[in-house]
Motif scaffolding. Structure first.
Motif, PDB file in Angstrom:
ATOM      1  N   ASP A   1       9.250  -3.377  10.619  1.00  0.00           N
ATOM      2  CA  ASP A   1       8.606  -3.466  11.925  1.00  0.00           C
ATOM      3  C   ASP A   1       8.248  -4.929  12.137  1.00  0.00           C
ATOM      4  OD1 ASP A   1       6.923  -3.481  14.118  1.00  0.00           O
ATOM      5  OD2 ASP A   1       5.853  -1.676  13.532  1.00  0.00           O
ATOM      6  N   SER A   2       9.041  -5.603  12.934  1.00  0.00           N
ATOM      7  CA  SER A   2       8.841  -7.038  13.123  1.00  0.00           C
ATOM      8  C   SER A   2       7.525  -7.346  13.817  1.00  0.00           C
ATOM      9  CB  SER A   2      10.008  -7.623  13.917  1.00  0.00           C
ATOM     10  OG  SER A   2      11.220  -7.433  13.228  1.00  0.00           O
ATOM     11  N   ALA A   3       7.077  -6.465  14.666  1.00  0.00           N
ATOM     12  CA  ALA A   3       5.809  -6.699  15.377  1.00  0.00           C
ATOM     13  C   ALA A   3       4.627  -6.690  14.415  1.00  0.00           C
ATOM     14  CB  ALA A   3       5.618  -5.655  16.461  1.00  0.00           C
ATOM     15  N   GLN A   4       4.778  -5.969  13.304  1.00  0.00           N
ATOM     16  CA  GLN A   4       3.696  -5.852  12.324  1.00  0.00           C
ATOM     17  C   GLN A   4       3.951  -6.682  11.074  1.00  0.00           C
ATOM     18  OE1 GLN A   4       0.905  -4.152  12.969  1.00  0.00           O
ATOM     19  NE2 GLN A   4       1.721  -3.573  14.978  1.00  0.00           N
ATOM     20  N   ASN A   5       5.087  -7.387  11.026  1.00  0.00           N
ATOM     21  CA  ASN A   5       5.475  -8.152   9.821  1.00  0.00           C
ATOM     22  C   ASN A   5       5.422  -7.265   8.577  1.00  0.00           C
ATOM     23  OD1 ASN A   5       5.713 -10.405  11.438  1.00  0.00           O
ATOM     24  ND2 ASN A   5       3.708 -11.220  10.901  1.00  0.00           N
ATOM     25  N   THR A   6       5.883  -6.054   8.748  1.00  0.00           N
ATOM     26  CA  THR A   6       5.754  -5.057   7.688  1.00  0.00           C
ATOM     27  C   THR A   6       7.084  -4.357   7.442  1.00  0.00           C
ATOM     28  OG1 THR A   6       3.427  -4.670   8.247  1.00  0.00           O
ATOM     29  CG2 THR A   6       4.554  -2.938   7.009  1.00  0.00           C
ATOM     30  N   HIS A   7       7.384  -4.118   6.181  1.00  0.00           N
ATOM     31  CA  HIS A   7       8.516  -3.264   5.879  1.00  0.00           C
ATOM     32  C   HIS A   7       8.054  -2.075   5.047  1.00  0.00           C
ATOM     33  CE1 HIS A   7       8.723  -5.830   2.251  1.00  0.00           C
ATOM     34  NE2 HIS A   7       9.554  -4.989   1.702  1.00  0.00           N
ATOM     35  N   TYR A   8       8.852  -1.022   5.125  1.00  0.00           N
ATOM     36  CA  TYR A   8       8.450   0.255   4.574  1.00  0.00           C
ATOM     37  C   TYR A   8       9.546   0.811   3.659  1.00  0.00           C
ATOM     38  CZ  TYR A   8       5.387   0.010   8.661  1.00  0.00           C
ATOM     39  OH  TYR A   8       4.482  -0.396   9.602  1.00  0.00           O
ATOM     40  N   LEU A   9       9.112   1.681   2.758  1.00  0.00           N
ATOM     41  CA  LEU A   9      10.062   2.454   1.964  1.00  0.00           C
ATOM     42  C   LEU A   9       9.641   3.916   2.045  1.00  0.00           C
ATOM     43  CD1 LEU A   9      12.561   2.244   0.099  1.00  0.00           C
ATOM     44  CD2 LEU A   9      10.959   2.342  -1.830  1.00  0.00           C
ATOM     45  N   GLN A  10      10.387   4.682   2.786  1.00  0.00           N
ATOM     46  CA  GLN A  10      10.152   6.120   2.857  1.00  0.00           C
ATOM     47  C   GLN A  10      10.914   6.784   1.728  1.00  0.00           C
ATOM     48  OE1 GLN A  10       8.206   8.009   5.051  1.00  0.00           O
ATOM     49  NE2 GLN A  10       8.726   9.678   3.645  1.00  0.00           N
ATOM     50  N   MET A  11      10.182   7.491   0.882  1.00  0.00           N
ATOM     51  CA  MET A  11      10.770   8.111  -0.306  1.00  0.00           C
ATOM     52  C   MET A  11      10.642   9.623  -0.186  1.00  0.00           C
ATOM     53  SD  MET A  11       9.343   5.503  -3.237  1.00  0.00           S
ATOM     54  CE  MET A  11       7.631   5.965  -2.971  1.00  0.00           C
ATOM     55  N   ASN A  12      11.764  10.291  -0.105  1.00  0.00           N
ATOM     56  CA  ASN A  12      11.804  11.748  -0.008  1.00  0.00           C
ATOM     57  C   ASN A  12      12.497  12.342  -1.234  1.00  0.00           C
ATOM     58  OD1 ASN A  12      10.673  11.557   2.600  1.00  0.00           O
ATOM     59  ND2 ASN A  12      12.704  11.416   3.539  1.00  0.00           N
ATOM     60  N   ALA A  13      12.309  13.632  -1.415  1.00  0.00           N
ATOM     61  CA  ALA A  13      12.948  14.344  -2.527  1.00  0.00           C
ATOM     62  C   ALA A  13      12.716  13.612  -3.843  1.00  0.00           C
ATOM     63  CB  ALA A  13      14.442  14.531  -2.256  1.00  0.00           C
ATOM     64  N   LEU A  14      11.483  13.252  -4.098  1.00  0.00           N
ATOM     65  CA  LEU A  14      11.164  12.448  -5.277  1.00  0.00           C
ATOM     66  C   LEU A  14      11.418  13.207  -6.569  1.00  0.00           C
ATOM     67  CD1 LEU A  14       8.050  10.666  -3.844  1.00  0.00           C
ATOM     68  CD2 LEU A  14      10.011   9.497  -4.872  1.00  0.00           C
TER      69      LEU A  14
ATOM     70  N   SER B   1       0.852  -1.186   0.000  1.00  0.00           N
ATOM     71  CA  SER B   1       0.000   0.000   0.000  1.00  0.00           C
ATOM     72  C   SER B   1       0.890   1.239   0.000  1.00  0.00           C
ATOM     73  CB  SER B   1      -0.926   0.014   1.216  1.00  0.00           C
ATOM     74  OG  SER B   1      -0.165   0.051   2.413  1.00  0.00           O
ATOM     75  N   GLY B   2       0.288   2.383  -0.340  1.00  0.00           N
ATOM     76  CA  GLY B   2       0.996   3.642  -0.171  1.00  0.00           C
ATOM     77  C   GLY B   2       1.419   4.350  -1.432  1.00  0.00           C
ATOM     78  N   GLY B   3       1.193   3.788  -2.595  1.00  0.00           N
ATOM     79  CA  GLY B   3       1.582   4.491  -3.806  1.00  0.00           C
ATOM     80  C   GLY B   3       0.676   5.689  -4.068  1.00  0.00           C
ATOM     81  N   GLY B   4       0.992   6.422  -5.126  1.00  0.00           N
ATOM     82  CA  GLY B   4       0.178   7.568  -5.489  1.00  0.00           C
ATOM     83  C   GLY B   4       0.937   8.540  -6.358  1.00  0.00           C
ATOM     84  N   SER B   5       0.374   9.730  -6.470  1.00  0.00           N
ATOM     85  CA  SER B   5       0.975  10.784  -7.290  1.00  0.00           C
ATOM     86  C   SER B   5       1.461  11.911  -6.401  1.00  0.00           C
ATOM     87  CB  SER B   5      -0.049  11.314  -8.302  1.00  0.00           C
ATOM     88  OG  SER B   5      -0.448  10.293  -9.191  1.00  0.00           O
ATOM     89  N   VAL B   6       2.605  12.455  -6.765  1.00  0.00           N
ATOM     90  CA  VAL B   6       3.201  13.520  -5.962  1.00  0.00           C
ATOM     91  C   VAL B   6       4.013  14.413  -6.886  1.00  0.00           C
ATOM     92  CG1 VAL B   6       5.275  12.179  -5.425  1.00  0.00           C
ATOM     93  CG2 VAL B   6       4.501  13.959  -3.831  1.00  0.00           C
ATOM     94  N   GLN B   7       4.221  15.631  -6.484  1.00  0.00           N
ATOM     95  CA  GLN B   7       5.037  16.547  -7.275  1.00  0.00           C
ATOM     96  C   GLN B   7       6.516  16.373  -6.935  1.00  0.00           C
ATOM     97  OE1 GLN B   7       3.288  20.458  -6.615  1.00  0.00           O
ATOM     98  NE2 GLN B   7       2.104  20.216  -8.509  1.00  0.00           N
ATOM     99  N   VAL B   8       7.338  16.874  -7.826  1.00  0.00           N
ATOM    100  CA  VAL B   8       8.784  16.809  -7.621  1.00  0.00           C
ATOM    101  C   VAL B   8       9.147  17.387  -6.251  1.00  0.00           C
ATOM    102  CG1 VAL B   8      10.993  17.730  -8.384  1.00  0.00           C
ATOM    103  CG2 VAL B   8       9.375  16.865 -10.054  1.00  0.00           C
ATOM    104  N   GLY B   9       9.996  16.663  -5.548  1.00  0.00           N
ATOM    105  CA  GLY B   9      10.419  17.096  -4.229  1.00  0.00           C
ATOM    106  C   GLY B   9       9.553  16.578  -3.097  1.00  0.00           C
ATOM    107  N   GLY B  10       8.443  15.953  -3.448  1.00  0.00           N
ATOM    108  CA  GLY B  10       7.530  15.446  -2.439  1.00  0.00           C
ATOM    109  C   GLY B  10       7.976  14.115  -1.852  1.00  0.00           C
ATOM    110  N   SER B  11       7.131  13.581  -0.977  1.00  0.00           N
ATOM    111  CA  SER B  11       7.442  12.340  -0.276  1.00  0.00           C
ATOM    112  C   SER B  11       6.271  11.369  -0.324  1.00  0.00           C
ATOM    113  CB  SER B  11       7.771  12.627   1.195  1.00  0.00           C
ATOM    114  OG  SER B  11       8.912  13.455   1.321  1.00  0.00           O
ATOM    115  N   LEU B  12       6.596  10.100  -0.271  1.00  0.00           N
ATOM    116  CA  LEU B  12       5.608   9.035  -0.160  1.00  0.00           C
ATOM    117  C   LEU B  12       6.202   7.932   0.705  1.00  0.00           C
ATOM    118  CD1 LEU B  12       4.283   8.555  -3.819  1.00  0.00           C
ATOM    119  CD2 LEU B  12       2.958   9.399  -1.874  1.00  0.00           C
ATOM    120  N   ARG B  13       5.346   7.161   1.357  1.00  0.00           N
ATOM    121  CA  ARG B  13       5.805   5.989   2.088  1.00  0.00           C
ATOM    122  C   ARG B  13       5.031   4.774   1.630  1.00  0.00           C
ATOM    123  NH1 ARG B  13       5.820   4.370   8.525  1.00  0.00           N
ATOM    124  NH2 ARG B  13       3.582   4.057   8.110  1.00  0.00           N
ATOM    125  N   LEU B  14       5.761   3.757   1.217  1.00  0.00           N
ATOM    126  CA  LEU B  14       5.170   2.495   0.815  1.00  0.00           C
ATOM    127  C   LEU B  14       5.255   1.498   1.972  1.00  0.00           C
ATOM    128  CD1 LEU B  14       6.748   2.087  -2.747  1.00  0.00           C
ATOM    129  CD2 LEU B  14       4.697   3.347  -2.072  1.00  0.00           C
TER     130      LEU B  14
END
Length: 124
Positions: free
Chosen positions: A73-86, A7-20
């Motif tokens: 996050d091992s408690a949530q069995n989840t991994h993330y990708l924080q994307m900045n300065a896109l 989850s977490g995709g989408g559209s963003v402008q240059v320089g923005g951030s998203l987290r997957l």
């Protein structure tokens, strides 16, 4: 059978951030035992590794170093990708991946299970 839900995709402008996010289920051993990764595929191009994280190492593609951060996050069995300065060149379908092997090379062949993919679009 391991299943990955992104989850977490989408559209963003240059320089923005998203987290997957990518939540795993159906695996046998402790979540921490496995290596998790993120790949991306732009139209007409091959799938390329973005980042991977294991118990001992974190690896990034040169193109995202200093801008993207992979965590788990091992408690949530989840991994993330924080994307900045896109940037526009970050536009792609992003896939999470799951491996019981060494995945520090960021090779797709080292990963057996894949998420369904989520679109990330960066516009100028």
């Amino acid at each position: 059978q391991v299943q990955l839900v992104e989850s977490g995709g989408g559209s963003v402008q240059v320089g923005g951030s998203l987290r997957l996010s990518c939540t795993a289920s159906g695996f046998e051993n402790s979540y921490d035992w496995y290596c998790m990764g993120w790949f991306r595929q732009a139209p007409g191009k091959e799938r390329k590794g973005v980042a991977a994280i294991s118990r001992t190492t974190t690896t990034y593609a040169d193109s995202v170093k200093g801008r993207f951060t992979i965590t788990r996050d091992s408690a949530q069995n989840t991994h993330y990708l924080q994307m900045n300065a896109l940037k526009p060149e970050d536009t792609a379908v992003y896939y999470c991946a799951f491996s019981s092997n060494d995945c520090s090379r960021l090779w797709a062949a080292d990963f057996r299970y894949w998420g369904q993919g989520t679109q990330v679009t960066v516009s100028s």
